[in-house]
Design a protein around this motif. Sequence first.
Motif, short mmCIF file in Angstrom:
data_model
loop_
_atom_site.label_atom_id
_atom_site.label_comp_id
_atom_site.label_asym_id
_atom_site.label_seq_id
_atom_site.Cartn_x
_atom_site.Cartn_y
_atom_site.Cartn_z
N VAL A 103 5.96 1.20 -0.40
CA VAL A 103 4.53 1.54 0.00
C VAL A 103 4.28 0.46 0.95
O VAL A 103 4.11 -0.62 0.49
CB VAL A 103 3.81 1.64 -1.49
CG1 VAL A 103 2.09 1.93 -0.79
CG2 VAL A 103 4.44 2.83 -2.11
N ILE A 104 3.21 1.05 1.91
CA ILE A 104 2.56 0.10 2.86
C ILE A 104 1.25 -0.22 2.17
O ILE A 104 0.37 0.83 1.91
CB ILE A 104 2.61 0.71 4.19
CG1 ILE A 104 3.93 0.84 4.93
CG2 ILE A 104 1.76 -0.35 5.24
CD1 ILE A 104 3.70 1.67 6.19
N LYS A 105 0.72 -1.40 1.96
CA LYS A 105 -0.64 -1.64 1.54
C LYS A 105 -1.45 -2.71 2.40
O LYS A 105 -0.83 -3.58 3.05
CB LYS A 105 -0.35 -2.32 0.32
CG LYS A 105 -0.21 -1.34 -1.07
CD LYS A 105 -0.44 -1.90 -2.54
CE LYS A 105 -0.11 -1.10 -3.33
NZ LYS A 105 0.00 -1.74 -4.67
N ASN A 106 -2.55 -2.68 2.24
CA ASN A 106 -3.56 -3.66 3.10
C ASN A 106 -4.49 -3.98 2.03
O ASN A 106 -5.50 -3.30 1.62
CB ASN A 106 -4.48 -2.67 4.07
CG ASN A 106 -5.34 -3.76 4.88
OD1 ASN A 106 -5.29 -4.99 4.57
ND2 ASN A 106 -6.31 -3.21 5.62
N GLY A 107 -4.06 -5.21 1.16
CA GLY A 107 -4.57 -5.52 0.00
C GLY A 107 -4.19 -4.48 -1.04
O GLY A 107 -3.16 -4.55 -1.27
N SER A 108 -5.22 -3.93 -1.62
CA SER A 108 -5.07 -3.41 -2.53
C SER A 108 -4.97 -1.55 -2.26
O SER A 108 -4.75 -0.73 -2.98
CB SER A 108 -5.98 -3.28 -3.79
OG SER A 108 -7.18 -3.00 -3.46
N GLU A 109 -5.30 -1.42 -1.12
CA GLU A 109 -5.38 -0.32 -0.57
C GLU A 109 -3.97 0.46 -0.02
O GLU A 109 -3.41 -0.29 0.92
CB GLU A 109 -6.56 -0.14 0.60
CG GLU A 109 -6.54 1.33 1.11
CD GLU A 109 -7.66 1.21 2.42
OE1 GLU A 109 -8.01 2.31 2.91
OE2 GLU A 109 -8.29 0.20 2.37
N ILE A 110 -3.51 1.54 -0.19
CA ILE A 110 -2.21 2.18 0.46
C ILE A 110 -2.73 2.92 1.48
O ILE A 110 -3.66 3.58 1.73
CB ILE A 110 -1.67 3.12 -0.83
CG1 ILE A 110 -1.14 2.52 -2.00
CG2 ILE A 110 -0.74 3.75 -0.19
CD1 ILE A 110 -0.96 3.62 -2.92
N GLN A 111 -1.77 2.68 2.72
CA GLN A 111 -2.03 2.97 3.92
C GLN A 111 -0.88 3.89 4.32
O GLN A 111 -1.01 4.50 5.41
CB GLN A 111 -2.22 1.92 5.20
CG GLN A 111 -3.60 0.94 4.79
CD GLN A 111 -3.58 0.05 5.59
OE1 GLN A 111 -2.77 -0.55 6.40
NE2 GLN A 111 -4.95 -0.24 5.92
N GLY A 112 0.36 3.83 3.70
CA GLY A 112 1.46 4.77 4.11
C GLY A 112 2.78 4.32 3.38
O GLY A 112 2.55 3.61 2.47
N THR A 113 3.97 4.82 3.66
CA THR A 113 5.35 4.43 3.06
C THR A 113 6.03 4.19 4.16
O THR A 113 5.98 4.71 5.29
CB THR A 113 5.62 5.55 2.22
OG1 THR A 113 5.61 7.11 3.06
CG2 THR A 113 4.89 5.85 0.94
N LYS A 114 7.27 3.38 3.71
CA LYS A 114 8.28 3.41 4.62
C LYS A 114 9.60 3.36 3.97
O LYS A 114 9.80 3.25 2.98
CB LYS A 114 7.88 1.90 5.41
CG LYS A 114 7.94 0.68 4.47
CD LYS A 114 7.80 -0.59 5.37
CE LYS A 114 7.69 -1.45 4.30
NZ LYS A 114 7.63 -2.92 4.96
N THR A 115 10.79 3.22 4.95
CA THR A 115 12.24 3.16 4.44
C THR A 115 12.59 4.47 3.80
O THR A 115 12.41 4.73 2.38
CB THR A 115 12.34 1.93 3.26
OG1 THR A 115 11.84 0.80 3.80
CG2 THR A 115 13.82 1.87 3.10
N PRO A 116 12.79 5.42 4.41
CA PRO A 116 13.12 6.70 3.98
C PRO A 116 14.23 6.87 3.04
O PRO A 116 15.53 5.92 3.22
CB PRO A 116 13.57 7.41 5.14
CG PRO A 116 12.93 6.80 6.42
CD PRO A 116 13.05 5.48 6.11
N THR A 117 14.32 7.74 2.19
CA THR A 117 15.39 7.73 0.96
C THR A 117 16.04 9.04 1.56
O THR A 117 15.83 9.70 2.42
CB THR A 117 14.96 8.01 -0.18
OG1 THR A 117 14.03 9.06 -0.47
CG2 THR A 117 14.03 6.73 -0.78
#
Length: 228
Positions: A103-117
């Motif tokens: 999960v990509i976060k900016n502080g406690s705020e989620i902004q996206g996801t990465k590294t596909p499964t």
Amino acid sequence: MELLSVKVKKGRLDKAADAFKTYVVLKVQNLKSTTIDRRGSEPCWEQDFMFEICADGKGFIIELWKKGLLWDSILGVLWIPLATVKYATDEGPGSWWTLHSEVIKNGSEIQGTKTPTSHEILLDVYFALPFDTQKDLDCRGWHRGTPLQGARCSRQDTYDSLSTMESGLSIKESELRRNKDQADESNFAKARWARAIQKTLQETMCSRVRFFKTYKTTSGFGFGQADV
């Protein structure tokens, strides 16, 4: 407030998933919902969820979990921006989404996801609209054929279309109100003239009664001049 509809349809997992059960968790703002668990590498959930959310929300989370004997473990996560969600009145075929492991976060705020499964999930996501509104949007060229993943923002354009519709309705409403006011004024004028005529007749009759008085003669009833 807006009504977000999410249908969790199917999954395509790696072969190792044949031995265990999986389920999907939806986290939409401060709401959370969970599907039933299904076994196998191609689970079929086919479950519908509705969320009433704030219009200024940024996105929501989809999680795929594996059931365990003591505790469950997460297999993948997905962040769906609300800006990519289309408007519709009914269910569509949905789109396949690749789940990620981070999960990509900016502080406690989620902004996206990465590294596909190696896991994918079939979802149908849309903002619910009344049927007549969607019919009007379809006439303007709006269709649900574009997949959600990677789609450009369409919410502002849809708001513009809805604003145009509301303006048209406001103009029509003003015309109807103006016609009604004119009819009311005409009826009021007719009623006022009727009351004026009635009042005049009543005053005329009263004047005649005051001017003449009735008296009885030997031959019957007659009229004589009123006392001055």
